[in-house]
Write a protein that holds these residues in place. Sequence first.
Motif, PDB file in Angstrom:
ATOM      1  N   ARG A   1       0.847  -1.195   0.000  1.00 56.47           N
ATOM      2  CA  ARG A   1       0.000   0.000   0.000  1.00 56.47           C
ATOM      3  C   ARG A   1       0.882   1.243   0.000  1.00 56.47           C
ATOM      4  NH1 ARG A   1      -3.777  -0.714   5.030  1.00 56.47           N
ATOM      5  NH2 ARG A   1      -2.075  -1.961   5.821  1.00 56.47           N
TER       6      ARG A   1
ATOM      7  N   TRP B   1       2.587   3.118   3.244  1.00 58.90           N
ATOM      8  CA  TRP B   1       2.596   2.114   4.303  1.00 58.90           C
ATOM      9  C   TRP B   1       3.936   1.405   4.256  1.00 58.90           C
ATOM     10  CZ3 TRP B   1       0.329   1.783   8.603  1.00 58.90           C
ATOM     11  CH2 TRP B   1       0.061   0.595   9.273  1.00 58.90           C
TER      12      TRP B   1
ATOM     13  N   LEU C   1       0.510  -7.463   8.089  1.00 55.54           N
ATOM     14  CA  LEU C   1       0.365  -6.839   6.779  1.00 55.54           C
ATOM     15  C   LEU C   1      -0.680  -7.509   5.891  1.00 55.54           C
ATOM     16  CD1 LEU C   1       4.188  -6.491   6.133  1.00 55.54           C
ATOM     17  CD2 LEU C   1       2.637  -4.720   6.969  1.00 55.54           C
ATOM     18  N   GLN C   2      -0.773  -8.801   5.966  1.00 53.50           N
ATOM     19  CA  GLN C   2      -1.668  -9.554   5.085  1.00 53.50           C
ATOM     20  C   GLN C   2      -3.108  -9.389   5.532  1.00 53.50           C
ATOM     21  OE1 GLN C   2      -1.125 -11.341   2.240  1.00 53.50           O
ATOM     22  NE2 GLN C   2      -3.324 -11.648   2.172  1.00 53.50           N
ATOM     23  N   ASN C   3      -3.957  -8.964   4.629  1.00 54.51           N
ATOM     24  CA  ASN C   3      -5.387  -8.857   4.921  1.00 54.51           C
ATOM     25  C   ASN C   3      -6.090 -10.148   4.533  1.00 54.51           C
ATOM     26  OD1 ASN C   3      -5.377  -6.249   5.977  1.00 54.51           O
ATOM     27  ND2 ASN C   3      -5.498  -5.337   3.943  1.00 54.51           N
TER      28      ASN C   3
ATOM     29  N   CYS D   1     -10.991 -12.489  14.127  1.00 52.72           N
ATOM     30  CA  CYS D   1     -10.733 -11.279  13.352  1.00 52.72           C
ATOM     31  C   CYS D   1      -9.314 -10.809  13.653  1.00 52.72           C
ATOM     32  CB  CYS D   1     -11.709 -10.169  13.746  1.00 52.72           C
ATOM     33  SG  CYS D   1     -13.435 -10.540  13.405  1.00 52.72           S
ATOM     34  N   THR D   2      -8.770 -10.012  12.759  1.00 55.19           N
ATOM     35  CA  THR D   2      -7.471  -9.384  12.959  1.00 55.19           C
ATOM     36  C   THR D   2      -7.675  -7.878  12.966  1.00 55.19           C
ATOM     37  OG1 THR D   2      -6.331 -11.160  11.774  1.00 55.19           O
ATOM     38  CG2 THR D   2      -5.154  -9.068  11.990  1.00 55.19           C
TER      39      THR D   2
ATOM     40  N   ARG E   1      -5.489  -4.114  13.786  1.00 57.45           N
ATOM     41  CA  ARG E   1      -4.159  -3.523  13.946  1.00 57.45           C
ATOM     42  C   ARG E   1      -4.324  -2.108  14.469  1.00 57.45           C
ATOM     43  NH1 ARG E   1      -4.117  -5.436   8.357  1.00 57.45           N
ATOM     44  NH2 ARG E   1      -3.469  -7.608   8.435  1.00 57.45           N
TER      45      ARG E   1
ATOM     46  N   ALA F   1      -0.759  -5.784  16.480  1.00 55.75           N
ATOM     47  CA  ALA F   1      -1.737  -6.627  15.791  1.00 55.75           C
ATOM     48  C   ALA F   1      -2.397  -7.520  16.835  1.00 55.75           C
ATOM     49  CB  ALA F   1      -1.049  -7.467  14.716  1.00 55.75           C
TER      50      ALA F   1
ATOM     51  N   GLU G   1      -7.019  -0.382  11.958  1.00 58.57           N
ATOM     52  CA  GLU G   1      -7.611  -0.990  10.770  1.00 58.57           C
ATOM     53  C   GLU G   1      -7.999  -2.413  11.121  1.00 58.57           C
ATOM     54  OE1 GLU G   1      -4.718  -0.915   7.638  1.00 58.57           O
ATOM     55  OE2 GLU G   1      -3.701  -2.691   8.383  1.00 58.57           O
TER      56      GLU G   1
ATOM     57  N   GLY H   1      -8.008  -6.037   9.578  1.00 59.23           N
ATOM     58  CA  GLY H   1      -7.380  -6.790   8.493  1.00 59.23           C
ATOM     59  C   GLY H   1      -8.153  -8.018   8.062  1.00 59.23           C
ATOM     60  N   CYS H   2      -8.980  -8.537   8.964  1.00 59.89           N
ATOM     61  CA  CYS H   2      -9.793  -9.716   8.648  1.00 59.89           C
ATOM     62  C   CYS H   2     -11.041  -9.641   9.507  1.00 59.89           C
ATOM     63  CB  CYS H   2      -9.013 -11.009   8.942  1.00 59.89           C
ATOM     64  SG  CYS H   2      -9.893 -12.515   8.493  1.00 59.89           S
TER      65      CYS H   2
END
Length: 164
Positions: free
Chosen positions: A23, A26, A52-54, A84-85, A87, A125, A153, A155-156
């Motif tokens: 991104r 970022w 980092l990985q969504n 859920c993830t 951050r 995270a 944010e 992420g998942c």
Amino acid sequence: MTPSEPVAAETNRIKVWFRFVPREGWLPYDTEGLWATRLSADTARVENIPFLQNGVAEGEIVRFVTDADGLHWSTERVEASGNCTIRVLPVPSGPLGRSARAVHERLSPFGLGGEVFSEEFPLVAFTVPADADLAGIKALLVRGREEGWWHFEVGCVTDAWRDA
């Protein structure tokens, strides 16, 4: 070994790699390696939190392929964990300063486990379990953003998170 054949315990901890488009503005990475427990020749359960990985959370089962260098690359999510993830990055000029510890303390009433990216970049995270107080966590995240504590944010997410 066939894809469904179980593997020996001594060889079951692997790193599964994910590719993504970096991104703008970022961190300058396009891959992230996550520790996982190998379940078969081509599946593993993710055992840590992605920074980092969504689209993936701790506890999810992913399918992977192994390249000529022995690296295991995720190809798809096979089974969702229900987790859920999220951050959270403290605002340096805000009331928490650059303190990852302060972020942990604010979210500790919810029993969330988190990992810190680095001291220089205190991104935290968190894995949010399916049975957590999702509405309460979301409300605190929004309050923290509004009061200048942090940026966050997700992420998942799950349907339960969206509906909370």
